[in-house]
Design a protein around this motif. Structure first.
Motif, PDB file in Angstrom:
ATOM      1  N   ALA A  34     -13.738 -19.502   7.862  1.00 24.11           N
ATOM      2  CA  ALA A  34     -12.448 -19.317   8.524  1.00 24.11           C
ATOM      3  C   ALA A  34     -11.588 -18.281   7.825  1.00 24.11           C
ATOM      4  O   ALA A  34     -10.786 -17.589   8.465  1.00 24.11           O
ATOM      5  N   LEU A  35     -11.741 -18.153   6.500  1.00 26.49           N
ATOM      6  CA  LEU A  35     -10.939 -17.205   5.722  1.00 26.49           C
ATOM      7  C   LEU A  35     -11.671 -15.886   5.474  1.00 26.49           C
ATOM      8  O   LEU A  35     -11.151 -15.020   4.773  1.00 26.49           O
ATOM      9  N   GLY A  36     -12.865 -15.751   6.028  1.00 26.19           N
ATOM     10  CA  GLY A  36     -13.623 -14.520   5.841  1.00 26.19           C
ATOM     11  C   GLY A  36     -14.142 -14.344   4.428  1.00 26.19           C
ATOM     12  O   GLY A  36     -14.305 -13.211   3.956  1.00 26.19           O
ATOM     13  N   LEU A  37     -14.413 -15.455   3.748  1.00 35.20           N
ATOM     14  CA  LEU A  37     -14.900 -15.416   2.369  1.00 35.20           C
ATOM     15  C   LEU A  37     -16.414 -15.587   2.348  1.00 35.20           C
ATOM     16  O   LEU A  37     -16.983 -16.255   3.220  1.00 35.20           O
ATOM     17  N   PRO A  38     -17.084 -15.017   1.367  1.00 36.99           N
ATOM     18  CA  PRO A  38     -18.537 -15.186   1.267  1.00 36.99           C
ATOM     19  C   PRO A  38     -18.901 -16.640   0.982  1.00 36.99           C
ATOM     20  O   PRO A  38     -18.140 -17.380   0.348  1.00 36.99           O
ATOM     21  N   ALA A  81      -8.123 -20.568  -5.846  1.00 34.60           N
ATOM     22  CA  ALA A  81      -6.856 -20.558  -5.107  1.00 34.60           C
ATOM     23  C   ALA A  81      -5.697 -20.542  -6.094  1.00 34.60           C
ATOM     24  O   ALA A  81      -5.689 -21.302  -7.064  1.00 34.60           O
ATOM     25  N   ILE A  82      -4.741 -19.666  -5.842  1.00 34.12           N
ATOM     26  CA  ILE A  82      -3.537 -19.544  -6.669  1.00 34.12           C
ATOM     27  C   ILE A  82      -2.367 -20.089  -5.862  1.00 34.12           C
ATOM     28  O   ILE A  82      -2.050 -19.585  -4.787  1.00 34.12           O
ATOM     29  N   MET A  83      -1.710 -21.127  -6.387  1.00 37.41           N
ATOM     30  CA  MET A  83      -0.641 -21.791  -5.642  1.00 37.41           C
ATOM     31  C   MET A  83       0.569 -21.991  -6.547  1.00 37.41           C
ATOM     32  O   MET A  83       0.781 -23.071  -7.111  1.00 37.41           O
ATOM     33  N   PRO A  84       1.395 -20.951  -6.696  1.00 37.87           N
ATOM     34  CA  PRO A  84       2.545 -21.033  -7.610  1.00 37.87           C
ATOM     35  C   PRO A  84       3.736 -21.809  -7.075  1.00 37.87           C
ATOM     36  O   PRO A  84       4.734 -21.963  -7.776  1.00 37.87           O
ATOM     37  N   ILE A 130      -7.474 -16.311  -3.587  1.00 39.25           N
ATOM     38  CA  ILE A 130      -6.704 -16.511  -2.368  1.00 39.25           C
ATOM     39  C   ILE A 130      -5.390 -17.198  -2.749  1.00 39.25           C
ATOM     40  O   ILE A 130      -5.331 -17.983  -3.687  1.00 39.25           O
ATOM     41  N   ALA A 131      -4.327 -16.866  -2.020  1.00 37.68           N
ATOM     42  CA  ALA A 131      -3.007 -17.421  -2.330  1.00 37.68           C
ATOM     43  C   ALA A 131      -2.292 -17.771  -1.031  1.00 37.68           C
ATOM     44  O   ALA A 131      -1.758 -16.886  -0.353  1.00 37.68           O
ATOM     45  N   PRO A 132      -2.308 -19.045  -0.645  1.00 34.93           N
ATOM     46  CA  PRO A 132      -1.575 -19.445   0.569  1.00 34.93           C
ATOM     47  C   PRO A 132      -0.067 -19.405   0.336  1.00 34.93           C
ATOM     48  O   PRO A 132       0.425 -19.887  -0.680  1.00 34.93           O
ATOM     49  N   MET A 133       0.644 -18.816   1.280  1.00 35.28           N
ATOM     50  CA  MET A 133       2.095 -18.701   1.195  1.00 35.28           C
ATOM     51  C   MET A 133       2.749 -19.568   2.270  1.00 35.28           C
ATOM     52  O   MET A 133       2.258 -19.657   3.397  1.00 35.28           O
ATOM     53  N   HIS A 183      -4.394 -25.920   3.148  1.00 40.15           N
ATOM     54  CA  HIS A 183      -5.509 -26.861   3.123  1.00 40.15           C
ATOM     55  C   HIS A 183      -6.849 -26.143   3.266  1.00 40.15           C
ATOM     56  O   HIS A 183      -7.837 -26.525   2.624  1.00 40.15           O
ATOM     57  N   THR A 184      -6.881 -25.118   4.092  1.00 40.71           N
ATOM     58  CA  THR A 184      -8.111 -24.338   4.215  1.00 40.71           C
ATOM     59  C   THR A 184      -8.437 -23.660   2.893  1.00 40.71           C
ATOM     60  O   THR A 184      -9.597 -23.593   2.480  1.00 40.71           O
ATOM     61  N   ALA A 185      -7.404 -23.178   2.212  1.00 36.93           N
ATOM     62  CA  ALA A 185      -7.606 -22.537   0.911  1.00 36.93           C
ATOM     63  C   ALA A 185      -8.160 -23.522  -0.111  1.00 36.93           C
ATOM     64  O   ALA A 185      -9.079 -23.201  -0.878  1.00 36.93           O
ATOM     65  N   MET A 186      -7.599 -24.724  -0.137  1.00 38.16           N
ATOM     66  CA  MET A 186      -8.089 -25.737  -1.084  1.00 38.16           C
ATOM     67  C   MET A 186      -9.537 -26.104  -0.792  1.00 38.16           C
ATOM     68  O   MET A 186     -10.348 -26.269  -1.705  1.00 38.16           O
ATOM     69  N   ALA A 187      -9.849 -26.263   0.490  1.00 42.72           N
ATOM     70  CA  ALA A 187     -11.222 -26.619   0.864  1.00 42.72           C
ATOM     71  C   ALA A 187     -12.198 -25.526   0.466  1.00 42.72           C
ATOM     72  O   ALA A 187     -13.331 -25.807   0.049  1.00 42.72           O
TER      73      ALA A 187
END
Length: 396
Positions: free
Chosen positions: A185-189, A196-199, A230-233, A264-268
């Motif tokens: 879904a995120l276009g990642l290999p 994931a970076i979540m500041p 990846i960094a979800p904003m 949540h997609t980033a964490m998964a």
């Protein structure tokens, strides 16, 4: 209560993205019972999916830290007073404060005094610090909805009606995350490491945490050039501020894929997560991922808060486990090198990754309830009890 009770009015206030998510679960349980009810106040996009109308942008309340709140005090107080006056005139069937205790408890106390029942969803961490707030809560809340099992006894002992409803996120997040689908879904290999970076979702959190987090990512990239970040904003405003901070620090050469929401997609999708303390750290645990919990704030705020804690942990996964399952690096200890080393150690330790999966799975089961339905039923009971009370009459 009639399923088509169009006269029912429910006022709510959620102050940040995590509150928006939690409140949306409650609304998902309420809407089938009250399909035509008016639901309004302050909330976010997820609440809007259930017909909630926000009278102010939720981001107005997304301020953290003692001194940061003081800087916005006049605006926040103005919003609170205007909303209070509107609700006192409108007299909704119930007011539900979702987290945001500094804003909501003061509002709830005034509404309750005027005869409007008040429900507070998610108790503040009085078990961690500022336990004296229990007296303020007793004045403010007609009923507490709590999300951790050990909280029930605290409120019952204080004589506050309470319902343990489980943690809404435990119901939303799958027991076994689909890593392949998330990466697609995120276009990642499909292979290769993803971090994931979540500041944080608040602007203050981004201001204090972003640079150290990105510098840590650069160190990790030097150790594993194939690593993806990846960094979800939480929104466009946060995304723009993140890019500005990274550019000002000269770190724009590190490729970081910014995501519009999709936390949540980033964490998964991730193998590990560098996360600011807060609800997000529990979400990472429910996704069964290794993590490093880190947090920075204004120095003056830190000097006050570090002396007020009742326990050695700040991260929710560690608090629930009652031990340091994952590293916590705070303030001056949250250096880029320390963050990178702590995350790398987990990435390089398959046995520890498996241990964390098992512990986090047990934690997930402990928090799993039909939160949407149980919290909705508690709110409906509060509304019914209030309707059965004799109506106040105005003095002649």
């Amino acid at each position: 209560m009639a399923d088509t009770d169009s006269s029912t009015a429910i006022a709510m206030v959620a102050g940040e993205s995590s509150g928006d998510l939690l409140a949306s679960r409650l609304l998902s349980g309420l809407r089938p019972h009250l399909p035509q009810a008016r639901m309004y106040g302050i909330g976010g996009a997820r609440m809007a999916e259930y017909g909630f109308i926000s009278d102010w942008p939720m981001e107005k309340l997304s301020v953290n830290g003692l001194f940061e709140v003081l800087a916005h005090y006049r605006e926040l107080k103005g919003i609170q007073i205007t909303l209070r006056d509107r609700l006192l005139a409108d007299k909704p069937d119930v007011f539900i404060g979702v987290d945001a205790p500094d804003f909501n408890f003061g509002l709830e106390a005034q509404l309750r005094q005027a005869g409007i029942p008040t429900v507070h969803f998610i108790g503040p961490s009085i078990w961690a610090w500022r336990g004296g707030r229990i007296k303020k809560i007793a004045r403010a809340a007609s009923h507490m909805l709590v999300i951790f099992p050990f909280e029930e006894e605290i409120y019952r002992k204080a004589g506050i009606p309470v319902t343990y409803v489980g943690h809404p996120l435990a119901q939303v997040i799958p027991m076994v995350p689909d890593v392949a689908a998330a990466r697609s879904a995120l276009g990642l290999p499909a292979d290769g490491r993803v971090v994931a970076i979540m500041p944080g979702s608040r602007m203050g959190e981004l201001k204090h945490n972003t640079i150290a987090f990105v510098q840590a990512a650069r160190i990790l990239a030097q150790r594993d050039p194939g690593m993806r970040f990846i960094a979800p904003m939480a929104g466009e405003k946060q995304s723009r501020f993140f890019r500005e901070l990274v550019s000002q620090a000269g770190l724009q050469d590190l490729p970081i894929q910014l995501l519009d929401g999709q936390s949540h997609t980033a964490m998964a999708a991730a193998d590990a997560v560098l996360v600011a303390s807060g609800t997000a750290s529990l979400e990472v645990a429910l996704y069964k991922k290794p993590m490093v919990i880190a947090y920075k704030m204004m120095r003056a705020t830190w000097e006050i808060l570090r002396h007020m804690s009742y326990q050695p942990w700040i991260g929710l996964p560690n608090i629930l486990a009652r031990e340091f399952l994952v590293p916590e690096l705070l303030q001056h200890n949250a250096t880029p090198q320390a963050l990178a080393d702590a995350l790398w150690a987990q990435l390089e330790d398959p046995a520890r990754q498996e241990m964390l999966r098992q512990r986090f799975t047990a934690m997930h089961h402990a928090l799993l309830r039909d939160t949407a339905n149980e919290s909705a039923q508690a709110v409906l009971q509060v509304i019914e009890q209030n309707r059965r009370q004799p109506r106040r009459t105005s003095p002649a």
